[in-house]
Design a protein around this motif. Structure first.
Motif, PDB file in Angstrom:
ATOM      1  N   PRO A   1       0.816  -1.217   0.000  1.00 54.07           N
ATOM      2  CA  PRO A   1       0.000   0.000   0.000  1.00 54.07           C
ATOM      3  C   PRO A   1       0.848   1.265   0.000  1.00 54.07           C
ATOM      4  O   PRO A   1       1.878   1.337   0.651  1.00 54.07           O
ATOM      5  CB  PRO A   1      -0.799  -0.121   1.307  1.00 54.07           C
ATOM      6  N   MET A   2       0.398   2.230  -0.767  1.00 50.10           N
ATOM      7  CA  MET A   2       1.043   3.534  -0.927  1.00 50.10           C
ATOM      8  C   MET A   2       2.351   3.469  -1.711  1.00 50.10           C
ATOM      9  O   MET A   2       3.059   4.466  -1.831  1.00 50.10           O
ATOM     10  CB  MET A   2       1.300   4.212   0.435  1.00 50.10           C
TER      11      MET A   2
ATOM     12  N   TYR B   1       0.045   3.340  -8.927  1.00 54.03           N
ATOM     13  CA  TYR B   1      -0.012   2.112  -8.134  1.00 54.03           C
ATOM     14  C   TYR B   1      -0.882   1.069  -8.837  1.00 54.03           C
ATOM     15  O   TYR B   1      -0.527  -0.111  -8.905  1.00 54.03           O
ATOM     16  CB  TYR B   1      -0.587   2.357  -6.733  1.00 54.03           C
ATOM     17  N   LEU B   2      -2.025   1.523  -9.369  1.00 55.91           N
ATOM     18  CA  LEU B   2      -2.931   0.616 -10.065  1.00 55.91           C
ATOM     19  C   LEU B   2      -2.260   0.013 -11.295  1.00 55.91           C
ATOM     20  O   LEU B   2      -2.276  -1.206 -11.485  1.00 55.91           O
ATOM     21  CB  LEU B   2      -4.216   1.355 -10.458  1.00 55.91           C
ATOM     22  N   LEU B   3      -1.652   0.859 -12.113  1.00 60.43           N
ATOM     23  CA  LEU B   3      -0.976   0.353 -13.316  1.00 60.43           C
ATOM     24  C   LEU B   3       0.157  -0.603 -12.968  1.00 60.43           C
ATOM     25  O   LEU B   3       0.354  -1.607 -13.656  1.00 60.43           O
ATOM     26  CB  LEU B   3      -0.435   1.505 -14.169  1.00 60.43           C
ATOM     27  N   SER B   4       0.888  -0.306 -11.896  1.00 55.22           N
ATOM     28  CA  SER B   4       1.999  -1.184 -11.523  1.00 55.22           C
ATOM     29  C   SER B   4       1.488  -2.580 -11.188  1.00 55.22           C
ATOM     30  O   SER B   4       2.150  -3.580 -11.490  1.00 55.22           O
ATOM     31  CB  SER B   4       2.799  -0.600 -10.349  1.00 55.22           C
TER      32      SER B   4
ATOM     33  N   ASP C   1      -6.079  -2.435  -0.853  1.00 60.95           N
ATOM     34  CA  ASP C   1      -7.087  -3.208  -1.572  1.00 60.95           C
ATOM     35  C   ASP C   1      -7.255  -2.624  -2.976  1.00 60.95           C
ATOM     36  O   ASP C   1      -7.484  -1.428  -3.122  1.00 60.95           O
ATOM     37  CB  ASP C   1      -8.400  -3.150  -0.791  1.00 60.95           C
ATOM     38  N   ILE C   2      -7.165  -3.468  -3.998  1.00 56.41           N
ATOM     39  CA  ILE C   2      -7.243  -2.963  -5.376  1.00 56.41           C
ATOM     40  C   ILE C   2      -8.600  -2.329  -5.655  1.00 56.41           C
ATOM     41  O   ILE C   2      -8.687  -1.330  -6.357  1.00 56.41           O
ATOM     42  CB  ILE C   2      -6.894  -4.043  -6.420  1.00 56.41           C
ATOM     43  N   GLN C   3      -9.660  -2.882  -5.101  1.00 55.05           N
ATOM     44  CA  GLN C   3     -10.990  -2.325  -5.316  1.00 55.05           C
ATOM     45  C   GLN C   3     -11.079  -0.903  -4.771  1.00 55.05           C
ATOM     46  O   GLN C   3     -11.610  -0.012  -5.422  1.00 55.05           O
ATOM     47  CB  GLN C   3     -12.045  -3.215  -4.662  1.00 55.05           C
ATOM     48  N   GLU C   4     -10.528  -0.686  -3.580  1.00 55.43           N
ATOM     49  CA  GLU C   4     -10.527   0.649  -2.977  1.00 55.43           C
ATOM     50  C   GLU C   4      -9.705   1.622  -3.834  1.00 55.43           C
ATOM     51  O   GLU C   4     -10.108   2.756  -4.061  1.00 55.43           O
ATOM     52  CB  GLU C   4      -9.967   0.596  -1.556  1.00 55.43           C
TER      53      GLU C   4
END
Length: 158
Positions: free
Chosen positions: A16-17, A138-141, A104-107
């Motif tokens: 996270p982060m 972060y999402l793309l990674s 959490d990916i959804q969050e």
């Protein structure tokens, strides 16, 4: 070397982060006269290396990368979920920060979705613009290391 077998060398994880990373090694280090084993994680967004004691991993929010099966639901949330646009920006910023911190990916997808929608309607302030850039990175990674993901699926988040 005895290790908590939660993760192995070569596993992709999400911190996270910080986004996605790969466990490059498991090393033993001595600190304050105590030997501990550490996961050495190379982060893909920042390219920094992070060392986390193996015994603290189960209590952390670090998790394995999402699998392809969960991706359909995540894309659905991104494309169809509702956004609360009425919150004052400071309250929204705090809520979004807490969502990102969960790992959490959804969050995280909800934060990216909501800020992208807002950006289309009005200019984001500097804090929210940085948050969008970071959360999107972060999402793309994570998306880039999901096994079996297609370029079309990645592009659905653009």
């Amino acid at each position: 070397m005895e290790v908590d077998d939660m993760f192995q060398i070569g596993d992709n994880i999400v911190y996270p982060m910080h986004g996605a990373g790969i466990i490059e090694a498991i090393e033993e280090k001595e600190f304050s006269d105590e030997k501990q084993q550490y996961y050495v994680i190379k982060m893909s967004v920042s390219h920094m290396k992070v060392m986390i004691p193996t015994r603290k991993m189960s209590g952390s929010s670090i998790r394995p990368v999402t699998d392809i099966l969960a991706l359909k639901n995540i894309i659905h949330i991104f494309q169809n979920g509702t956004s609360d646009k009425l919150l004052p920006w400071k309250e929204r910023y705090k809520i979004n920060t807490n969502k990102i911190k969960t790992g959490d990916i959804q969050e995280g997808v909800e934060v990216v979705r909501d800020l992208m929608r807002m950006k289309k309607e009005k200019k984001l302030n500097a804090s929210e613009k940085k948050m969008l850039d970071d959360a999107y990175g972060y999402l793309l990674s994570e998306l880039e290391v999901i096994e079996g993901i297609t370029e079309k699926q990645i592009n659905s988040f653009c």
